[in-house]
Each structure stands twice: as C-alpha cells, then as structure tokens.
Design an enzyme around this catalytic site. Structure first.
Site, PDB file in Angstrom:
ATOM      1  N   ASP A   1      -6.312  -5.731   0.201  1.00 23.89           N
ATOM      2  CA  ASP A   1      -5.215  -5.864  -0.761  1.00 23.89           C
ATOM      3  C   ASP A   1      -5.395  -7.063  -1.686  1.00 23.89           C
ATOM      4  O   ASP A   1      -4.533  -7.337  -2.523  1.00 23.89           O
ATOM      5  CB  ASP A   1      -3.851  -5.911  -0.063  1.00 23.89           C
ATOM      6  CG  ASP A   1      -3.668  -7.116   0.849  1.00 23.89           C
ATOM      7  OD1 ASP A   1      -4.627  -7.909   1.003  1.00 23.89           O
ATOM      8  OD2 ASP A   1      -2.567  -7.254   1.421  1.00 23.89           O
TER       9      ASP A   1
ATOM     10  N   ASP B   1      -8.563  -6.614   4.562  1.00 20.44           N
ATOM     11  CA  ASP B   1      -7.818  -5.350   4.560  1.00 20.44           C
ATOM     12  C   ASP B   1      -7.715  -4.728   3.174  1.00 20.44           C
ATOM     13  O   ASP B   1      -7.100  -3.681   3.007  1.00 20.44           O
ATOM     14  CB  ASP B   1      -6.419  -5.534   5.162  1.00 20.44           C
ATOM     15  CG  ASP B   1      -5.477  -6.312   4.258  1.00 20.44           C
ATOM     16  OD1 ASP B   1      -5.955  -7.200   3.518  1.00 20.44           O
ATOM     17  OD2 ASP B   1      -4.265  -6.050   4.297  1.00 20.44           O
TER      18      ASP B   1
ATOM     19  N   ASP C   1     -10.677  -8.901   0.361  1.00 19.45           N
ATOM     20  CA  ASP C   1     -10.426  -9.526   1.655  1.00 19.45           C
ATOM     21  C   ASP C   1     -10.507  -8.447   2.727  1.00 19.45           C
ATOM     22  O   ASP C   1     -10.797  -7.280   2.443  1.00 19.45           O
ATOM     23  CB  ASP C   1      -9.095 -10.279   1.677  1.00 19.45           C
ATOM     24  CG  ASP C   1      -7.884  -9.368   1.586  1.00 19.45           C
ATOM     25  OD1 ASP C   1      -8.049  -8.188   1.213  1.00 19.45           O
ATOM     26  OD2 ASP C   1      -6.765  -9.827   1.889  1.00 19.45           O
TER      27      ASP C   1
ATOM     28  N   SER D   1      -5.240  -9.365   7.452  1.00 18.89           N
ATOM     29  CA  SER D   1      -5.583  -9.570   6.045  1.00 18.89           C
ATOM     30  C   SER D   1      -6.764 -10.517   5.879  1.00 18.89           C
ATOM     31  O   SER D   1      -7.863 -10.233   6.321  1.00 18.89           O
ATOM     32  CB  SER D   1      -4.342 -10.053   5.299  1.00 18.89           C
ATOM     33  OG  SER D   1      -4.529 -10.049   3.913  1.00 18.89           O
TER      34      SER D   1
END
Length: 420
Positions: free
Chosen positions: A229, A227, A225, A93
């Site tokens: 999400d 990834d 960010d 993440s």
C-alpha cells in the site's frame, strides 16, 4: 471506550508478544459477530508468521458462524478490492519481519472507523457459536492483476524500470504487471523467504533500488512496502522521489481540482498546487484520514510523503502498483527527473523528543504559533504527539536547510524543557 489493541492502522505487534495466535483468533470471531456472520475475505503478506495467523483468523471466523474465504498471499489493496461482507489482511505493512498484524475493510473496501474498531474490541470475549466454514480460493491474484492492468494500462514499451517488491506481497506480481505492459523489468526484493520482508529493500530502504537503477542505467525504479500500500520511486539519477512529489506530478498530469494530504506534506507541494489553482485539503497523519477527506470532499487523489498514494477513479483505496503505473503514464516521453523538477521542496528537519507527558503545554503552543506567524509562507513548525510512542514529533520547514535545522532544534529544546 479506550482502544486497547487497535492503533492507527489495525492491530499490530511483535508476534508472540503483543500479537498472539489467540488474539488473532478472537479478532476473527469478534469481527465476524460484528459484521453479521457473512463471508469474510482473508489475505496476508509473506511473513513467516502469516500462515499460522491466517489459520487462527479463519478458525475465529468459522467459530462465530462466518465463512472465511482464504486467498493466501495478496497485497492489501487487492484485499480491499475483493472484499466480501468484510475483508481482513494479515500484515504489519512496512514493519520488520518479526511483526505482524490484522487490518480490516468493510464491504465497500474502506478501512474501519475508530468507532467500528472499538465495537469489534468490545466483542473480543464473545464465546464461539460454531456453524461456519473455511474455503480456500486460488484465483484472487489473477483477478486483482487483471483489474489493475485493464483499468490502469499504459504502453510501457521501451521503458527500463527497476521494481523492488520488498520481498513482500507484490513479489512476482508487480514485475509481471510491468512486463505485460511492455516494460523491460529488473526485479529486486523479489524472493521472499518469510524473514526478509522489508529487510534492506522496498520503500523503507531505497538504497538497493538506487544502486540498481544507476548501475544498470535504468530509466527509473519503483519500490513497494511489504503489503503493497506504499510506493516510492527513484529517478534515473538515483534520486529519491517521495510521495509529495508523486502527488504533485499526478495532480498536474490528471488535472484534478483538489488533493488531500496530511499535515506532514512539504510546503513545496502546497505552493505548486496553489500556483496551479488546485485546492489542498489537509488531514491528520494516516492514509485512512486522507481517504476520509477525499470521500467527504469528492476528490480522487491524495497521499502521504511516506508513499501512501490514493487514486479513487477505478479503485477504493491506496494501491502501490496503481500509483506506479500512473506515475509511468505521466512521463509522456520525459525523464522522471524532468517530471519532478516542477516541485521545489522546502528543506525539512525532523526530531522525535522523548517525553514523560505527551500533552503540549501552553508555552509550546504559543511559541509554535508565534514562529509560524513570523515565518508566513517562508516556512513552518509542526509539533504533534506520537499516537503510539512516548515522544513528541517536531518538524521544521524553511527555505534553507540551516534555517530548518535551527528552527527544529529550538522548538525541540523547548519541548524537552517543558515535557521531558
């Protein structure tokens, strides 16, 4: 059963230390056995360690008799949307490049519960049975983009927008979406090399986007960010627009009856929602808990100050690109600064206090209760143990920055005396 590997958002750690190829292969095998040995959809972000860990996860899946459907680089929300019997995404993440991890989604695109993760951990030493297979697919990105653009399309003609992809999974993809909808796009953090994900860019560091927006005279900027999400924004003046402000804007624009937020949400958001008759449901920190609350209460909008933003009408989880498109759709000819001016944020001060013991004492709890009763709707103090570090997190909110600073310092000093 104590959780040894799973944290608040899957399994995560520094590659080669806490997170090894062997552990990821075992996770793939255990998750496959747990889920019934079906088809498991696999995506990853742009970290250099991703391909090797993707191979290990796929091997583990196949070794337990499952079918690994490997899609390559893909944002986390895309994996949630396209999940099969199970969905797995290899990502850390917002963490730096040396980290990686594994998140799981069930067949409905929901993050696994604590109990389900514990059940997977219990199967980590299961021996391989064989009989599985690994397939690679190349159309997942197109399928995701088509769904998002069709479902959340709005005419962005004339909008000048900066898009910071964090050198992560939205690189190329998010700028393409905005371009398709007519916006004039300036993309940054859009050249991943495996070692630059979240480095000086993206939702964890908005300075590059702020400079881009102000120097080029853009209308606004959005940042994801690694990834995808999380999403935060920057208005035309270069001022940061956080998750609380975005939730507030979308709640008013979409006319929802309730929002779900965490205990960290700014009191200014709660006040705005109360003024507009919108019920606020409060959860523990973590987007998974916001999601659980929305499903339990029948809501469709929630989020965290950090940029996890969830819209469940046409989606199954938080999605940075969807949140950005909804924010742009809410402009209706206004600037983002005008749009966010409806929410007056309370100044917040935060401090992490290193402690030997994370169990709050009665003295701390009683003082926090006394202070909060005294403050009423003029502020608050929140004290909570970290779930991952030996620290106590102290948050103070008040009508002035100085009062918030004084409150935070006073409570932090008490925590230090009691637990340090």
């Amino acid at each position: 059963m104590a959780r040894r590997y799973f944290g608040t958002d899957g399994v995560r750690g520094v590659v080669g230390k806490e997170l090894t190829v062997d552990l990821v292969e075992r996770l793939g095998r255990a998750a496959t056995a747990w889920s019934g040995r079906g088809r498991i959809f696999v995506g990853r972000d742009t970290r250099a360690s991703g391909p090797a860990l993707e191979d290990a996860l796929a091997r583990g899946i196949a070794s337990a008799g499952g079918n690994a459907v490997v899609a390559g680089v893909l944002p986390t929300p895309a994996v949630a949307l396209l999940t099969l019997d199970l969905g797995c995404v290899i990502t850390a993440s917002h963490n730096p490049p040396e980290y990686n991890g594994v998140k799981f989604f069930d067949r409905d695109g929901q993050k696994l519960s604590d109990t389900q993760e514990e059940e997977i951990e219990a199967l980590l030493d299961e021996p391989p049975t064989g009989g599985g297979q690994i397939d690679e697919v190349g159309v997942a990105t197109d399928s995701y983009l088509e769904h998002v653009v069709e479902r959340f399309a709005t005419d962005l003609t004339g909008l000048k927008i900066g898009v910071d992809c964090a050198n992560g999974a939205y690189s190329g993809l998010a700028p393409q979406a905005f371009t398709q909808l007519g916006a004039a796009v300036t993309a940054i953090g859009n050249e991943p090399d495996g070692m630059n994900i979240n480095v000086g860019c993206g939702a964890t560091d908005l300075r590059a986007l702020q400079r881009t927006v102000t120097e080029l005279g853009l209308d606004l900027g959005v940042a994801f960010d690694g990834d995808g999400d999380r999403m935060l924004a920057v208005d035309g003046n270069g001022d940061v627009v956080d998750g609380d402000q975005i939730v507030g804007v979308l709640a008013l624009d979409r006319g929802v009856e309730l929002v779900a937020v965490t205990v960290m949400a700014n009191m200014g958001l709660r006040r705005l929602m109360a003024e507009n008759g919108i019920r606020v449901v409060t959860t523990d920190v973590g987007d998974r808990y916001v999601l659980e609350a929305l499903r339990r209460e029948g809501g469709i909008l929630g989020g965290e100050q950090s940029g996890h933003l969830i819209w469940l009408d046409g989606h199954v989880t938080g999605d940075g690109l969807v949140a950005a498109l909804l924010l742009c759709a809410a402009l209706h000819g206004r600037t983002l600064a005008e749009l966010t001016s409806v929410l007056t944020r309370f100044p917040q001060t935060k401090e992490n206090v290193a402690v030997a013991n994370r169990q709050l004492t009665p003295a701390i709890e009683e003082e926090v209760a006394r202070v909060n009763a005294e403050l009423g709707d003029r502020g608050r103090v929140l004290v909570r143990p970290s779930g991952t570090e030996p620290v106590i997190r102290v948050l103070a909110e008040a009508e002035t920055a100085q009062e918030a600073k004084n409150l935070c310092g006073r409570i932090a000093a008490l925590v230090r005396r009691e637990l340090g």
